[in-house]
Design an enzyme around this catalytic site. Structure first.
Site, PDB file in Angstrom:
ATOM      1  CG  ASN A   9      -1.771   1.175   1.484  1.00  0.00           C
ATOM      2  OD1 ASN A   9      -1.683   1.978   0.605  1.00  0.00           O
ATOM      3  ND2 ASN A   9      -2.313   1.404   2.616  1.00  0.00           N
ATOM      4  CE  LYS A  11      -0.204   3.201   4.961  1.00  0.00           C
ATOM      5  NZ  LYS A  11      -0.228   3.242   6.263  1.00  0.00           N
ATOM      6  CG  HIS A  95      -5.637   1.600   5.046  1.00  0.00           C
ATOM      7  ND1 HIS A  95      -5.497   2.575   6.015  1.00  0.00           N
ATOM      8  CD2 HIS A  95      -4.833   0.757   5.005  1.00  0.00           C
ATOM      9  CE1 HIS A  95      -4.077   2.162   6.415  1.00  0.00           C
ATOM     10  NE2 HIS A  95      -3.681   1.131   5.874  1.00  0.00           N
ATOM     11  CD  GLU A  97      -3.078   5.416   6.944  1.00  0.00           C
ATOM     12  OE1 GLU A  97      -3.042   5.351   5.575  1.00  0.00           O
ATOM     13  OE2 GLU A  97      -2.309   4.601   7.626  1.00  0.00           O
ATOM     14  CD  GLU A 167      -3.536  -2.919   7.105  1.00  0.00           C
ATOM     15  OE1 GLU A 167      -2.525  -3.261   6.801  1.00  0.00           O
ATOM     16  OE2 GLU A 167      -4.206  -1.829   6.916  1.00  0.00           O
ATOM     17  N   GLY A 173       2.365   1.769  10.949  1.00  0.00           N
ATOM     18  CA  GLY A 173       3.035   2.896  10.894  1.00  0.00           C
ATOM     19  C   GLY A 173       3.657   3.382  12.355  1.00  0.00           C
ATOM     20  CB  SER A 213       4.912  -2.410  11.948  1.00  0.00           C
ATOM     21  OG  SER A 213       4.640  -1.138  12.114  1.00  0.00           O
TER      22      SER A 213
HETATM   23  P1  PGA Z   1       2.481   0.093   7.712  1.00  0.00           P
HETATM   24  O1  PGA Z   1       1.302   0.149   7.040  1.00  0.00           O
HETATM   25  O2  PGA Z   1       3.434  -1.295   6.971  1.00  0.00           O
HETATM   26  O3  PGA Z   1       3.516   1.006   7.282  1.00  0.00           O
HETATM   27  O4  PGA Z   1       2.392  -0.351   9.137  1.00  0.00           O
HETATM   28  C1  PGA Z   1       0.407  -0.951   6.724  1.00  0.00           C
HETATM   29  C2  PGA Z   1      -1.025  -0.291   6.408  1.00  0.00           C
HETATM   30  O5  PGA Z   1      -1.243   0.997   6.538  1.00  0.00           O
HETATM   31  O6  PGA Z   1      -1.431  -1.014   5.409  1.00  0.00           O
END
Ligand code: PGA
Length: 253
Positions: A9, A11, A95, A97, A167, A173, A213
């Site tokens: 992803n 982003k 997601h 976010e 997730e 993140g 992560s």
């Molecule tokens: P990350 O993000 O690997 O940077 O923790 C995962 C995601 O948001 O899908």
């Protein structure tokens, strides 16, 4: 029986030139990987150029979101139909976010899931609890609600193109990955829930990815868990070398 999936992803990162260059580095680095379904999700504006770069490779294209109507007076939105036209095979929905920053709800995610199934696109359906929900014992209720409402009215047939991504919000993140055991515990719960909502065969066939992560240093342990079928990767998907190492994971025997 379940083909592992490693999805990146990207982003809100990378210009068209940067995205195509990452895509071409990546296709070279994973060219010999035939056992894993590898997917990348660039920003909308880079999709069709990255699709050209990925053509003929073993890396597939995904979008990070969609609007659930095929067309119409919906200024600023992009439909499954147009994403397919741009070369996408999958779309990420729900997601955290988007849930936290853009007011996505289980209901809006459900509309997207239904629209993607109608439109013939694969869905990467994200769920996950916050740290507070985990620490106050609400985790399983929250996940049950997200799965039940998010996948409402999807038929058993339509479930064949759905991939679930677990997730935990506290792991995204943050560098704080779930332990192998924490991931396995939740994945096994989700699979049980799918058996309840659909049937044992659907539950056994549905891929459940872990996200939050994931890095080259922790993917092997996660992928050794019986119910972890892959990963949704944010930060580490922005470097071809790291993402390729994740896609070329080596689970312990
Ligand atoms: P990350 O993000 O690997 O940077 O923790 C995962 C995601 O948001 O899908």
């Amino acid at each position: 029986m379940r083909t592992p999936m490693i999805a990146g992803n990207w982003k809100l990162h990378k210009t068209i030139a940067e995205a195509t260059s990452l895509a071409s580095e990546l296709t070279a680095a994973v060219a010999s990987n035939q056992n894993v379904e590898i997917v990348v999700a660039p920003v909308y504006t880079a999709l069709s150029k990255v699709a050209e770069t990925l053509a003929g490779s073993n890396v597939k294209l995904a979008a990070q979101n969609c609007y659930p109507e095929p067309q119409g007076a919906f200024t600023g939105e992009v439909s499954p139909l147009l994403l397919k036209d741009a070369g996408c095979e999958y779309v990420i929905i729900g997601h955290s976010e988007r849930r936290q920053l853009f007011a996505e709800t289980d209901e809006s995610v459900n509309k997207k899931a239904l629209a993607l199934a109608e439109g013939g696109l694969g869905t990467i359906f994200c769920i996950g609890e916050t740290l507070e929900e985990r620490e106050t014992g609400k985790m399983f209720d929250v996940l049950r609600q997200q799965v039940t409402a998010g996948l409402k009215n999807l038929t058993t047939e339509q479930m064949k193109t759905v991939v679930v991504a677990y997730e935990p919000v506290w792991a995204i993140g943050t560098g704080k990955v779930a332990t192998d055991e924490q991931a396995q515990e939740v994945h096994s719960f989700i699979r049980g829930l799918l058996a309840e909502l659909y049937d044992a065969q659907t539950a056994a066939a549905t891929r459940i990815l872990y996200g939050g992560s994931v890095k080259p240093g922790n993917v092997d342990g996660l992928m050794t868990q019986p119910d972890v079928d892959g990963a949704l990767v944010g930060g580490a998907s922005l470097k071809a070398e790291d993402f390729a190492r994740i896609a070329n994971f080596e689970p312990a025997a």
